[in-house]
Design a protein around this motif. Structure first.
Motif, short mmCIF file in Angstrom:
data_model
loop_
_atom_site.label_atom_id
_atom_site.label_comp_id
_atom_site.label_asym_id
_atom_site.label_seq_id
_atom_site.Cartn_x
_atom_site.Cartn_y
_atom_site.Cartn_z
N ASP B 232 30.33 35.93 27.94
CA ASP B 232 30.73 35.03 29.02
C ASP B 232 29.68 35.09 30.13
OD1 ASP B 232 32.25 33.27 30.53
OD2 ASP B 232 34.13 34.26 29.96
N THR B 233 29.93 34.37 31.24
CA THR B 233 29.02 34.48 32.38
C THR B 233 29.21 35.86 32.98
OG1 THR B 233 30.69 33.68 33.90
CG2 THR B 233 29.24 32.03 32.89
N PRO B 234 28.20 36.39 33.65
CA PRO B 234 28.36 37.72 34.26
C PRO B 234 29.58 37.77 35.19
CG PRO B 234 26.06 37.10 34.29
CD PRO B 234 26.81 35.92 33.76
N ASP B 235 29.81 36.72 35.95
CA ASP B 235 30.96 36.73 36.86
C ASP B 235 32.29 36.81 36.12
OD1 ASP B 235 29.54 36.79 39.15
OD2 ASP B 235 29.55 34.61 39.46
N ASN B 236 32.39 36.00 35.09
CA ASN B 236 33.63 36.04 34.32
C ASN B 236 33.83 37.38 33.63
OD1 ASN B 236 34.47 33.55 35.03
ND2 ASN B 236 33.71 32.52 33.19
N LEU B 237 32.73 37.95 33.19
CA LEU B 237 32.84 39.26 32.55
C LEU B 237 33.38 40.29 33.53
CD1 LEU B 237 29.58 39.48 30.41
CD2 LEU B 237 31.94 39.35 29.57
N LYS B 238 32.90 40.18 34.77
CA LYS B 238 33.37 41.14 35.77
C LYS B 238 34.85 40.95 36.06
CE LYS B 238 28.91 41.15 37.85
NZ LYS B 238 28.19 40.56 38.98
N LYS B 239 35.31 39.71 35.91
CA LYS B 239 36.73 39.47 36.15
C LYS B 239 37.61 40.10 35.08
CE LYS B 239 36.15 35.23 38.74
NZ LYS B 239 35.73 33.88 38.34
N LEU B 240 36.98 40.47 33.98
CA LEU B 240 37.74 41.14 32.93
C LEU B 240 38.37 42.41 33.47
CD1 LEU B 240 35.49 40.91 29.74
CD2 LEU B 240 37.63 39.70 30.18
N ILE B 241 37.66 43.07 34.38
CA ILE B 241 38.29 44.21 35.03
C ILE B 241 38.66 43.76 36.44
CG2 ILE B 241 37.80 46.49 34.13
CD1 ILE B 241 35.05 46.29 34.94
N HIS B 242 39.85 44.09 36.82
CA HIS B 242 40.34 43.57 38.09
C HIS B 242 39.54 44.13 39.24
CE1 HIS B 242 43.55 42.01 35.79
NE2 HIS B 242 43.82 43.22 35.31
N ILE B 285 37.49 53.69 35.93
CA ILE B 285 37.93 52.30 35.92
C ILE B 285 39.43 52.34 35.68
CG2 ILE B 285 37.75 50.10 34.72
CD1 ILE B 285 34.85 51.00 34.01
N LEU B 286 40.15 51.75 36.63
CA LEU B 286 41.60 51.94 36.64
C LEU B 286 42.34 50.71 36.15
CD1 LEU B 286 41.82 53.46 40.22
CD2 LEU B 286 41.35 54.64 38.07
N VAL B 309 35.33 59.50 48.76
CA VAL B 309 36.07 58.60 47.87
C VAL B 309 35.63 57.18 48.21
CG1 VAL B 309 38.33 57.80 47.10
CG2 VAL B 309 38.05 60.12 48.00
N GLN B 310 35.43 56.37 47.17
CA GLN B 310 34.97 55.02 47.44
C GLN B 310 35.52 54.09 46.38
OE1 GLN B 310 30.78 54.67 46.96
NE2 GLN B 310 30.65 52.68 47.94
N LYS B 311 36.03 52.95 46.85
CA LYS B 311 36.44 51.94 45.88
C LYS B 311 35.38 50.84 45.88
CE LYS B 311 40.87 51.18 46.90
NZ LYS B 311 42.16 50.48 46.69
N THR B 312 34.96 50.40 44.70
CA THR B 312 33.87 49.41 44.66
C THR B 312 34.25 48.21 43.82
OG1 THR B 312 32.90 50.38 42.71
CG2 THR B 312 32.06 51.16 44.81
N GLU B 313 33.43 47.16 43.97
CA GLU B 313 33.59 45.99 43.12
C GLU B 313 32.99 46.32 41.77
OE1 GLU B 313 32.51 42.32 44.72
OE2 GLU B 313 34.14 42.63 46.16
N PRO B 314 33.56 45.80 40.73
CA PRO B 314 33.02 46.12 39.42
C PRO B 314 31.64 45.49 39.20
CG PRO B 314 34.83 44.56 39.24
CD PRO B 314 34.74 44.93 40.67
#
Ligand code: ATP
Ligand code: MG
Lengths: 285, 333
Positions: B232-242, B285-286, B309-314
């Protein structure tokens, strides 16, 4: 960035360009590796010098010195076919050139043909130098009453010999280092049986009938009859020739066709086998 | 009608490695396992996968260097079995770490040699070579022998070789392999510009650099063990993980991280030690944010102490880890 369009070449033009492209490094190489040419001219002479002195000591007929110089000159082609045709493919594969040749929209025979033409050129420079140095040092004399026959013999020797080289090149395409061992194995015995140092008729003189069979068997290697024919042309009127000149020319013509055909066939076969087994490229990564 | 530059259906490729006497048995490797893919004309398509994933195998099949064991593959509408010559006229290939050419010749002569395999008149070939060399900042080396070039310059020369034939589809097999930041950047920019210039141009690029795939590619296929896991597109792939579901933790160095394995709700977990600063970095990855507490609670159990502790964008890397079950390299977290 804008590329200019060009008239699409015909299949023939395209392959001609490919032949020239592949021959180029070998032709230009002569110029860039002059020291090599020197060594490869001098080394064969050292090899034949021993025979020259033996023939002199034995008071062999004077043409024998000419024979052995011609033989020495022709070693350039034999070495070239073994090392720069047959064993070349392994190296081209290792370096990554082979796959680039194979993805190009040309006949693979053009690549081999370019290799052959370039090799003939660079070997000719060496062979001619050897002859010239031989004339100067050993004072041999040559005559050429029938240049057309000589040219015919020489040209078909080249076609047949390099046709054989092309065939080996394709057979070796999928072999690895074995190709190298085969080439080393082939060097010396062929010097002997193909008559690099004496006319192959000498086998008959020395061994009788079995000797004739050795010479006949060795004739499958085009350089055998080529050498014999050229010697007959350059020293006419002797009885040292193995077969009549016309017959040698005819056999060389047949060998040319056979080897070129076998080269084309084995190339296609090996390429296909390589594509099936995944052995056309070295690097898997 | 949308035309496919590449169309691959149920493609399989197995290799049988010959048994070495007395050493190993005959081994069968499934390099491509039922691969299905389509690449549109004009697309910059990336194949992302670890070593041995099957990327090069796929490229070789599409370049007509290797036959499929089964299945179908079409390049620019032509079958890789039957129409090899039609394909070859329109494609080219450049691999990272490529060492083609002849040492005796200059860079320019070497590339000219390969142009002759495509029937390009010498004058036009040399014009193209000069243009490309200028664009790739290789001009000053055109009369040097190839063997004197550094890895980066070498790769630029390979790029000139590949692009000089003006292919409709070019295969780039890890084109920035082993290059420094500047050389990689130059090559990536070149690829981007090239594909933008003409809408009919297509690129199939393989890489195991996440950033490269993310930055360059219109679409990415993630491939592992011969299988395409996602495409998929990189963006859509990233959406695979919330979003917000990646948790990064720095703790005082521990050698044993078993305390963090098998926490329910963690889809994936990687770690690395930074010896120099005595820190262990953990990345989770949660599936569910609520389990952050469980993870934090596990830290003292491992005998360590939380530093940050840090939460990041996938990132694409996270997608990869989630799909493949491990990172591309051992160090990246
Ligand atoms: N010619 C071959 N003979 C035998 N096995 C092969 C051959 N080519 C590839 N393989 C095997 O097939 C698998 C896939 O290899 P491939 O080269 O396609 O991987 P890749 O994704 O390109 O990896 P890398 O990132 O290392 O380049 C590997 O296990 C490899 O060992
Ligand atoms: Mg690879």
């Amino acid at each position: 960035m804008k590329f200019e369009e060009f008239k699409k070449p015909t299949w023939f033009q395209m392959n001609l360009r490919a032949v020239w492209g592949r021959a180029y490094p070998r032709i230009i190489g002569v110029n860039r590796e002059l020291s090599w040419v020197f060594f490869e001219t001098v080394l064969p002479l050292l090899g034949v010098a021993a025979f020259v002195y033996i023939y002199k000591a034995l008071e062999a007929p004077p043409q024998y010195i000419g024979y052995v110089i011609i033989g020495g000159a022709m070693t350039a082609y034999w070495m070239n076919v073994l090392w720069s045709m047959a064993a070349q493919m392994y190296w081209e594969k290792e370096i990554g050139n082979l796959e680039l040749y194979l993805i190009a929209p040309i006949s693979r025979m053009s690549v081999l043909g370019g290799m052959a033409l370039g090799g003939m050129f660079s070997s000719s420079v060496r062979a001619i130098s050897t002859i010239v140095v031989g004339i100067v040092i050993f004072g041999i004399s040559l005559s050429l009453p029938d240049p057309l026959m000589f040219a015919g013999i020489f040209i078909f020797t080249m076609i047949a010999l390099y046709g054989m080289g092309m065939m080996f090149a394709s057979l070796y395409m999928l072999w690895g280092r074995e190709a190298w061992h085969m080439s080393s194995l082939f060097t010396e015995p062929i010097y002997l049986v193909s008559g690099f140092y004496f006319p192959v008729k000498g086998f008959t003189t020395m061994l009788g009938n079995p000797g004739t069979w050795i010479a006949a068997g060795a004739s499958i290697i085009p350089i055998t009859l080529g050498l014999d024919g050229m010697r007959q042309c350059l020293y006419p009127g002797n009885t040292d020739g193995f077969l009549p000149l016309w017959l040698e020319l005819a056999i060389l013509m047949v060998l040319s066709v056979v080897f070129l055909f076998l080269a084309k066939y084995s190339l296609a076969y090996m390429e296909n086998l390589g594509k099936r087994e995944g052995r056309l490229t070295m690097r898997w990564q | 009608m949308a035309r496919y530059a590449v169309e691959v259906k149920n493609l399989n490729r197995t290799f049988t490695t010959k048994a070495v006497r007395g050493k190993s048995k005959k081994e069968i490797v499934k390099a491509l396992n039922d691969v299905n893919l389509t690449i549109n004309e004009g697309e910059l398509f990336g194949l992302l996968g670890p070593n041995g994933a099957g990327k090069t195998t796929l490229i070789k099949i599409l370049c007509t260097l290797l036959l499929p064991s089964s299945g179908e593959a079409r390049v620019l509408g032509h079958d890789v079995h039957k129409d090899t010559n039609a394909i070859r006229q329109k494609i080219n290939m450049v691999s990272g770490g490529e060492t083609s050419g002849y040492g005796l010749l200059t860079v320019r002569e070497n590339i000219w040699l390969f142009s002759q395999l495509y029937g390009i008149p010498s004058k036009e070939a040399n014009r193209r070579i000069d243009m490309l060399m200028k664009e790739l900042k290789l001009e000053h080396k055109k009369n040097s022998k190839v063997r004197t070039l550094s890895t980066g310059l070498r790769q630029k020369a390979n790029m000139v070789r590949g692009f000089m034939t003006d292919p409709a589809l070019i295969f780039l097999d890890e084109p920035t392999l082993g290059l420094d930041v500047n050389a990689s950047r130059l090559i990536r920019d070149f690829i981007k510009n090239w594909i933008r210039e003409k809408p009919s141009r297509t690129v199939l690029l393989t890489t195991h650099y996440m950033v490269e795939a993310d930055e360059l590619c219109d679409r990415v296929a993630i491939i592992n063990d011969g299988r395409v896991l996602a495409c998929d597109t990189p963006d859509n792939l990233k959406k695979l993980i919330h979003q917000d579901s990646v948790l990064k933790l720095e703790i005082r160095q521990v050698d044993n991280v078993t305390a963090f394995e098998n926490i329910a709700g963690v889809r994936n977990f990687t770690h690395s030690n930074d010896m120099a600063s005595g820190i262990t970095r953990l990345k989770f990855i949660l599936d569910d944010e609520a389990i952050v507490a469980d993870i934090v609670a596990a830290v003292p159990k491992s005998g360590s102490k939380i530093l940050s502790v840090q939460k990041t964008e996938p990132t694409l890397e996270d997608v990869f880890v989630a799909l493949v079950g491990r990172g591309l390299t051992n160090h990246e977290v």
